[in-house]
Design an enzyme around this catalytic site. Structure first.
Site, PDB file in Angstrom:
ATOM      1  N   GLU A   1       3.889  -6.766   1.325  1.00 50.69           N
ATOM      2  CA  GLU A   1       3.447  -7.129  -0.022  1.00 50.69           C
ATOM      3  C   GLU A   1       3.463  -5.922  -0.953  1.00 50.69           C
ATOM      4  OE1 GLU A   1      -0.487  -8.486   0.708  1.00 50.69           O
ATOM      5  OE2 GLU A   1       0.122  -9.941   2.228  1.00 50.69           O
TER       6      GLU A   1
ATOM      7  N   CYS B   1     -13.919   4.250 -29.073  1.00 56.41           N
ATOM      8  CA  CYS B   1     -15.149   5.027 -29.247  1.00 56.41           C
ATOM      9  C   CYS B   1     -15.923   5.149 -27.946  1.00 56.41           C
ATOM     10  CB  CYS B   1     -16.014   4.396 -30.336  1.00 56.41           C
ATOM     11  SG  CYS B   1     -15.307   4.574 -31.979  1.00 56.41           S
TER      12      CYS B   1
ATOM     13  N   GLY C   1       0.759  -1.242   0.000  1.00 56.70           N
ATOM     14  CA  GLY C   1       0.000   0.000   0.000  1.00 56.70           C
ATOM     15  C   GLY C   1       0.785   1.283   0.000  1.00 56.70           C
TER      16      GLY C   1
ATOM     17  N   TYR D   1      -0.077  -1.958 -12.523  1.00 57.84           N
ATOM     18  CA  TYR D   1      -1.486  -1.871 -12.910  1.00 57.84           C
ATOM     19  C   TYR D   1      -1.651  -1.209 -14.278  1.00 57.84           C
ATOM     20  CZ  TYR D   1      -1.731  -3.047  -8.027  1.00 57.84           C
ATOM     21  OH  TYR D   1      -1.534  -3.671  -6.830  1.00 57.84           O
TER      22      TYR D   1
ATOM     23  N   TYR E   1     -10.028   4.979 -12.393  1.00 56.73           N
ATOM     24  CA  TYR E   1      -9.798   5.609 -11.096  1.00 56.73           C
ATOM     25  C   TYR E   1      -9.674   7.134 -11.166  1.00 56.73           C
ATOM     26  CZ  TYR E   1      -8.298   0.832  -9.925  1.00 56.73           C
ATOM     27  OH  TYR E   1      -8.227  -0.525  -9.747  1.00 56.73           O
TER      28      TYR E   1
ATOM     29  N   GLY F   1       3.773  -3.755  -4.232  1.00 56.28           N
ATOM     30  CA  GLY F   1       3.708  -3.979  -5.674  1.00 56.28           C
ATOM     31  C   GLY F   1       3.997  -2.683  -6.396  1.00 56.28           C
TER      32      GLY F   1
END
Length: 421
Positions: free
Chosen positions: A275, A346, A239, A375, A318, A277
């Protein structure tokens, strides 16, 4: 810090001009830097060096086999959320004892396959999941190591779609129920309790929510040990955020994060698992795209690129910001003008930025989306029957294609038409 800098007027990945990669591979294309991946991984191992620890890369952020092998060879563990990610980690050479299986909906087939293949631990999200894991483990004549994910009801102060530690989120067991659920786990024949898991969200730019959650975990550890549980691992999730802009975002450093962990949990003598990422892979990658057209609209100009929302969905999903920079370095003092940067799909949602200041652009000019290594490619799709974007890995002055762009024939041949049509 990353290794994408202007040299002799051209944006490079390490020592390779991005324009050379674009000419060879075509656009759009993701480009990753080995030096940046290595550096960011080592920042975490150094930050946690005072404590026993394992840095488990979050495979969901970037699941390319070459990236996983690079990090695995450095000693990283892997945090996976599906059997497919588990098999990718194993194919990259990461042993099962360095793989943690997280996720709220592990299927029976996934549990069986990972128990048979070897696993470090399951981060368990619910009582029914705990019972299923126990039953399958007992069937196989093994014991499954588990950490139970507790939901500490902490506001991570991040985007609502990536917040995971509030009581209304789907993740984990309410911390108020933890002692009862650990009691259930201890009574199940196929379960070995090894630790506690907590994860409150992604892209956090403030350490305060981490501290609030970790103090709750410390208190719970004492309670569970008093109840007779051997709590020897603490999985603290990931995070920690990255700077998506070059201006005012200054997230905490891994060293600050490590110091917080030491201060709040170091006295417990547990092995620490994290963890990360995004912080490892995010700034280690860019998406390179070519301008198709510059279109004059009513009161605005559109920069129409060959990259689209199917290649980089974060802005559409997001409202995320990515710095967009020209591959050819602008002249000192060059005037900037606002562009709406869009793709060819489109949908109005196929918009990367509105009113983004850039130097005067023309058809054929290349741009790079910074901070696209996490991501990005992993969330890409073939929407509008657009081929998946290729991925390239750079080390020093050479590069390799680590995922090729599929041909249209390859895409079409995955479908089949029934004989009765």
């Amino acid at each position: 810090m990353d290794h994408f800098i202007y040299t002799d007027g051209q944006l490079h990945a390490e020592e390779v001009p991005l324009a050379d990669i674009a000419r060879t591979v075509g656009t759009p294309v993701y480009v990753y830097s080995v030096a940046t991946l290595e550096r960011h991984y080592r920042l975490f191992t150094e930050a946690l060096s005072p404590m026993p620890h394992l840095v488990c890369f979050a495979v969901k952020s970037n699941s390319n086999l070459a990236v996983l092998k690079l990090l695995g060879d450095l000693g990283a563990g892997m945090d996976v959320v599906s059997l497919g990610e588990y098999l990718r980690a194993r194919a990259a050479g990461v042993p099962g004892e360095r793989i943690v299986f997280s996720g709220v909906g592990k299927t029976r087939a996934e549990i069986r396959a990972t128990l048979e293949g070897g696993i470090r631990q399951y981060n368990v999200e619910s009582e029914p999941e705990l019972e299923v894991i126990s039953a399958i483990a007992a069937e196989l004549g093994v014991v499954a190591p588990v950490a139970i994910r507790v939901n500490p009801d902490v506001d991570a102060k991040t985007h609502e779609k990536i917040a995971t530690g509030k009581s209304e989120n789907k993740f984990g067991i309410p911390i108020s129920k933890a002692r009862a659920v650990y009691g259930l786990a201890a009574a199940l024949p196929g379960i070995e309790v090894v630790g506690i898991d907590v994860h409150i969200g992604s892209q956090l730019t403030d350490l305060a929510p981490f501290e609030e959650a970790y103090l709750k975990v410390a208190e719970l550890t004492g309670q569970l040990r008093a109840d007779g549980h051997d709590i020897r691992r603490l999985d603290l999730g990931g995070g920690l955020g990255i700077p998506y802009t070059r201006s005012n975002e200054v997230p905490p450093l891994p060293s600050d994060y490590g110091a917080l962990i030491q201060r709040t949990l170091g006295h417990l003598g547990c092995e620490i698992e994290i963890e990360p990422g995004r912080l490892i892979s995010g700034n280690a990658g860019v998406l390179v795209s070519e301008t198709i057209y510059v279109k004059q609209g009513e009161g605005r100009d559109f920069l129409i690129l060959d990259a689209a929302m199917n290649d980089l969905v974060r802005p559409s999903m997001y409202g995320a910001h990515h710095d967009i920079v020209p591959v050819v370095e602008p002249a000192p003092g060059a005037a900037a003008q606002p562009y709406d940067v869009v793709g060819p799909v489109c949908e109005t949602g196929d918009t990367f930025a509105k009113g983004r200041p850039l130097p005067a652009m023309a058809a054929g000019d290349l741009v790079a989306f910074r901070s696209a290594g996490a991501y990005g490619a992993v969330m890409s799709s073939e929407y509008n029957s657009r081929p998946l974007v290729p991925e390239v890995l750079v080390k020093g002055d050479h590069f390799a294609v680590i995922r090729a762009r599929p041909t249209f024939d390859e895409m079409l041949n995955r479908d089949s038409i029934p004989v009765w049509l």
